[in-house]
Structures are given as structure tokens and as C-alpha cells.
Motif scaffolding. Sequence first.
Motif, short mmCIF file in Angstrom:
data_model
loop_
_atom_site.label_atom_id
_atom_site.label_comp_id
_atom_site.label_asym_id
_atom_site.label_seq_id
_atom_site.Cartn_x
_atom_site.Cartn_y
_atom_site.Cartn_z
N GLU A 109 0.83 -1.21 0.00
CA GLU A 109 0.00 0.00 0.00
C GLU A 109 0.87 1.26 0.00
N ILE A 110 1.93 1.19 0.77
CA ILE A 110 2.85 2.35 0.82
C ILE A 110 3.48 2.57 -0.55
N ARG A 111 3.90 1.47 -1.18
CA ARG A 111 4.55 1.59 -2.48
C ARG A 111 3.58 2.15 -3.54
N SER A 112 2.33 1.69 -3.46
CA SER A 112 1.40 2.10 -4.52
C SER A 112 0.76 3.46 -4.26
N LYS A 113 0.53 3.77 -3.00
CA LYS A 113 -0.25 4.99 -2.72
C LYS A 113 0.56 6.13 -2.10
N VAL A 114 1.64 5.79 -1.42
CA VAL A 114 2.36 6.83 -0.69
C VAL A 114 3.63 7.26 -1.42
N LEU A 115 4.47 6.30 -1.74
CA LEU A 115 5.76 6.65 -2.31
C LEU A 115 5.67 7.50 -3.58
N PRO A 116 4.75 7.19 -4.50
CA PRO A 116 4.70 8.00 -5.71
C PRO A 116 4.42 9.48 -5.43
N ARG A 117 3.79 9.74 -4.31
CA ARG A 117 3.51 11.14 -3.96
C ARG A 117 4.68 11.79 -3.23
N LEU A 118 5.60 10.97 -2.74
CA LEU A 118 6.68 11.52 -1.93
C LEU A 118 7.92 11.87 -2.75
N ARG A 139 11.56 -2.98 2.62
CA ARG A 139 10.19 -3.13 3.12
C ARG A 139 9.81 -1.84 3.86
N PHE A 140 8.78 -1.21 3.39
CA PHE A 140 8.35 0.06 3.98
C PHE A 140 7.24 -0.17 4.99
N TYR A 141 7.22 0.66 5.97
CA TYR A 141 6.15 0.58 6.97
C TYR A 141 5.89 1.96 7.56
N VAL A 142 4.75 2.08 8.21
CA VAL A 142 4.41 3.36 8.86
C VAL A 142 4.58 3.18 10.36
N SER A 143 5.33 4.06 10.94
CA SER A 143 5.51 3.99 12.38
C SER A 143 5.07 5.30 13.02
N ARG A 144 4.81 5.23 14.30
CA ARG A 144 4.37 6.41 15.05
C ARG A 144 5.55 6.95 15.83
N ASP A 145 5.77 8.22 15.70
CA ASP A 145 6.84 8.85 16.45
C ASP A 145 6.27 10.12 17.08
N ARG A 146 5.91 10.02 18.37
CA ARG A 146 5.24 11.12 19.06
C ARG A 146 4.04 11.61 18.25
N TRP A 147 4.06 12.79 17.70
CA TRP A 147 2.87 13.25 17.01
C TRP A 147 3.04 13.25 15.50
N ARG A 148 3.91 12.40 15.03
CA ARG A 148 4.06 12.26 13.59
C ARG A 148 3.81 10.82 13.21
N LEU A 149 3.36 10.62 12.00
CA LEU A 149 3.38 9.29 11.41
C LEU A 149 4.50 9.30 10.38
N ARG A 150 5.24 8.24 10.39
CA ARG A 150 6.48 8.25 9.62
C ARG A 150 6.53 7.04 8.71
N VAL A 151 6.96 7.28 7.46
CA VAL A 151 7.23 6.19 6.54
C VAL A 151 8.70 5.83 6.70
N SER A 152 8.96 4.58 6.98
CA SER A 152 10.35 4.18 7.22
C SER A 152 10.69 2.96 6.40
N ALA A 153 11.97 2.81 6.18
CA ALA A 153 12.49 1.60 5.55
C ALA A 153 13.83 1.31 6.20
N PRO A 154 14.20 0.05 6.31
CA PRO A 154 15.39 -0.29 7.08
C PRO A 154 16.71 0.06 6.40
N LEU A 155 16.69 0.40 5.13
CA LEU A 155 17.95 0.71 4.47
C LEU A 155 17.96 2.16 4.01
N ALA A 156 19.15 2.72 3.92
CA ALA A 156 19.24 4.10 3.47
C ALA A 156 19.90 4.15 2.10
N LEU A 157 19.23 4.76 1.18
CA LEU A 157 19.82 4.95 -0.14
C LEU A 157 19.54 6.39 -0.58
N PRO A 158 20.17 7.35 0.10
CA PRO A 158 19.83 8.75 -0.18
C PRO A 158 20.01 9.13 -1.64
#
Lengths: 464, 178
Positions: free
Chosen positions: A143-152, A164-183
Motif C-alpha cells: 500500500e505504501i509503495r502504490s499509494k504513498v511513495l509516488p507522492r513523496l 520493506r516500507f512501513y508506517v511507524s508512530r513517532d510522538r505526534w508524527r506518522l512516519r514512513v520508514s524503511a530499514p535501508l538508506a539509499l539517499p
Amino acid sequence: MPAAQESPGRITKISVTGFKSLRDEQSIEIRPLTILAGANSSGKSSILQPLLLLKQTLEESYDPGPLLLNGPNVRFSKMDQLLWHSDGEAQSARTFRVRLATAETSERGLTFTEYEQKPSIVEMTDTVGGESLTLREGMDDAEIRSKVLPRLVRVNESQIAGMRFYVSRDRWRLRVSAPLALPSIFDPTTPSIFPPLLPGLTVIQWSLPVLADEMSEDILSMIHLPGLRGEPRRTYPLAAVGSHFPGTFHNYTASVIASWKEGEEGKEKLAGLAGDLERLELAWQVEATSLDAAQVEVKVSRLPKSKAGGAAELVNIADVGFGVSQVLPVLVALRVAGEGQMVYLEQPEIHLHPNAQARLAEVIAAAARRGVRVVVETHSSLLLLAVQALVAKGELPAGDVGLNWFRRDDDGATRIESGSLNEAGEYGDWPEDFADVELALKRQYLRAAAAHVPAGDDPTPPGH
Amino acid sequence: MTPLRLVIDASVASGADDRSPRQTTRVACADFLFAVRDLGHLAVFNDRLREEWEGHGRTHGAASDFALSWLTSMQSKGRVRRSSLERPDLRWRIPNAAGHHEDVKTMEDDFHLIEAALDTDRRVASRDDKARTAFKQASAKGLVELAPVLWVNPASPSEAAIGWLEQGAPDEPARRLS
């Protein structure tokens, strides 16, 4: 469309679901003058309380989590108190949602739930130009790949294939995260509504702040005056005066007046304030003086109107009627607010004589004409009638006034019926019932008094 | 129920006054005004009638506090209509159609009610029975344009004005000025 609705970033509509008595989604539009009316406990305050919760959360100096429940503007002790409840537990809400629109096609939606008796944010929806992006706890990778990432971001599919992407909660934010970094996969020129919070970190993260900057500013600059505005005092604590007033406004009243002693603009505002007081026939002069680094004294003229050649006899505000000390914060708030600033007044008419209530409508309308967005919660039929008269006289554009009538249905859920005035100041079928109550009471009195009416030849005057 | 445009004389407004000497009149007039509002009907005013209601009037005096509250409520609900029709052609014929000399002034004083009624749904509520009788006689003596106008006195129990309103204010021959 009223001017106040045209500015970008300013909240034009508030919709709330599942909050206190607002079981089903109910909305109000923010006009230059927005009137909230209805019986006690009908939900008038509830529609604005999510905004006040956000205000006190944003203003808090420490991190209070997604929502500061117990603050200066609204006070709750646990999340459960915010949620809709009915007699049947099955019908109780576990979440509440607020949608804040800034234009026809742009809004931010926030959904909160109870997590260990504390508020927790579970979903955010950002709609820009009619296109929505939702971040929700529990969203899966697909769902993240199809609906979120294209907008980001613009991404190369091959480079994120193994992530593998997932949504996590961090205080008052919702965050899209993935375990690897490829800036390197991100094109920094791509406009993104979710810029990486901390670019260059070894974990890919984008988070959606609870509120866009302009929306945060709109809420932070909101001036709030609750119905209870404190006892009149001999001195008031000195407060810093700027364009923002954290907490409730009445704590700033004395200091704001004191600040108007200096400068042309300040003197103009002070004269305007004195004019407002005189219009309400309460006083014709007002001044505030800093006694030391901590206290301010407020004085007003003893007489309601100036006398030719007479000097003002100023007395401490604690020595005049309650009406002055209760309405002064209202008048100062309306004068200090800048163009576009929202002023939320809960029952501005309390302790005022009927004549002053009607005059207060003129002061409120004048502020709305200056561009202040005034939201008034009222039980005053006279204030409403005076607004109708101003519209009918052409002194306030009909489209600038929004009427919202609150009532509870048989289940106790709030229903809001919104209406407008036409150029004759008529509201049509809007279910305002002040006049109904007044008429019914007069009819009841006529019927009851009829039994005591003396015969036509009885010369005894009434009361004897 | 189809809303009707009713012409309500200031005599009904003043009848609802709490200073009105007759308690039955007070209650009847207040109840009638309530019924008009609650049944969703509209109130029609021309300038003359509005002046009478708002206190600049003559024969029956200003509207009561109650009646002005009622009018404010009707106005706020958008249930007030304005009429500007004048019928000088009919007014001019009043002297010839009058049954008695003194009826001329009576009819001239209340002719604005007829003008507003002819411009709308031809229904008048008034406590002025003298005017009604004069108009009826004039109608019979050639002022036939008045005949279709219905005239009720809300303060007269035998006329059951509220019941008539509840039935949709039907066009009943007995209420016509014919």
C-alpha cells in the motif's frame, strides 16, 4: 466569497467526528463572523475544542505528545473523556477525527485514538488540490509503495526493490520508514510534501507533521477567550505582548492596554477601545499602568459618558460593575487582533445589560469588517438580532456572517444546522429558537396574567 | 399545507397587547398570530400597514411588544412579504359605493388592507367589523372587485379563525366580502 476565506493557509472549515457529543461528522465554516448558537451542552464548544487542543499542544514548551489534554484552553484528564459515548458500549467511539480545510480542495485530516489512556495519532490525510495522501498506522508495504511513495519522491524501482516500507508512530508524527538508506535515489529537485526529516541518515524516513506550517500559524495566532474570564482584580500580572497570545487571552488584557500607551498605533487602539467602552455605555476612558515589573493596574472612568469640560475620574476596574471587567478582554482582543487572525469568544455577552449586548454586536461587526475572523458562541438573542439589523442596514455584508445552530438528537448526538443571512438580515428556516422561547414565554404570561386582569372600571393602578 | 400570504391588520397586533382591556381578545389575537407563524403562512405588509404595526399608526395604536416580537420572528424567518399595489381606480369609487356617508372614511382608512389583499392571496385578518360591514355593502353596491376578498376576525370566537387557518384558510363564501 468573504475575504477571510480567500487567504491561503487559513482554516476555512472545521469538521469533527467522534469527539464528545459529535458522534457523526459535523462541520462549521469559518466566516468573517461565525456565530455558534444552541442550548447548553449542545456541542457548541466541542466543535472548536479540537482546535484548542492543537493550540495548547503547539504552544507547550515541552513535548506533550500528540495532544496536550490538560492545558490552559481545554482541560481533560484522559483520552476517554474526548470520545463519543452512548449508553451502549458498542456504540462508543474509539477514535475521533478532525478535518481542517484551508480551501475547497485542500485540507488536513487527523485521527486520534486512545492508547493506554493517552491520545495517539493513527491517521493523517493531506489533501492538496483535491489529491489525497493518507498515512495510517498498519499500512503494509504494498500500500505504501502504490499509494504513498509516488507522492513523496521520484524513485527508481530497482533501487528500492529489496526494501520493506512501513508506517511507524513517532510522538505526534506518522512516519514512513524503511530499514535501508539509499539517499542517492532521491531527486532533491522533486517537490515533496513529505521532505526527509533528517536527510542523510542511514534510515529512510519521511514524516508528515500534524499540521502544515500555515495551518499551525493560524492556530497559534488564534485568540481564545473562554466564558469564564476570572474575577476582577486590583492588579493583573504583567505579560509579554506580541502578536500571539498563548493560552487564554484574558491574562494579557491589562498588559496589552498598558502597551498601547506608546506609539501612534497604540494610542489609536487605546482611543478605539475607549470608544468601544463608551458605545457600550460602560466607561469612556481606560488606562493601564505597570506598577512594577510584575503587576499592571487597570483603571476606567467612573462615568459611562464624557461630560463637557469634565476631567475623567478614573477608578480601579475592581471598583466598577462586573460587566466592565468581563467585557474588557473581549474588546481588547478584537482591537489587538490583526487582519486574518481568528478570535474565538465564548459568550462575550455575559454580565452585560441588554442594551450593551446589542451594542457589542456593532463592535464585533466592526472587527469583522477590519478582517478579524470572529467566532462567537452566544446565548444572546439581542446580539444575534443586532447582527441581523447591521446586515439589513448594509453595515455588514450578509455573506460575511455564518450561523450555526447546535442541538442534540434523541441519542444525544450533536447536529449542526448552518445557515446564512440574506441582505434583509433574514435567516429563513435556520432553527434559531431564541424568538420562539421569548414568544412562548410572552404567550404563557399573557394567558396566566389574563386571570388577574381587573375589570375595565377598576381604577387601581398595577402594583397596588 | 401551501403557505398563504395573509394581510394582518394592526388591530390584531394591538389586540395581542398585554394592556388590552379584554383578556379574551388578547389571548385570541396572540393565538392567531402564533397559528399563522406555526402553520408556515406569510404576512403581507404595504407601507401603511407596516407603519401602523411599528407604532406610527392611528386608529388602533401601535403593535404590542408581543406582536413586534412576532413580527421580528416572522421577518427573521423570511416570512414577510411586501406589497406596493395601489388601486386608485377602486378607491375613487368608494364614495359612490358606500352604504352610509360615515362608511366612506371607514373604508378609506382601511383600504390599504384591501389593496394588499388583492395583490396577494385575498385574505385579511382584522378586528374591525365596522370596516368589514362597510366593504361588504360597497361590494354589493358595485365595488364588485372586493367580493373575492376573505375577511376574518381572529377575536370573534364564532368565526373560528384558527381552525380556518389549520384547514389551509379555504375560500369559504361566508368569509367573502360579498
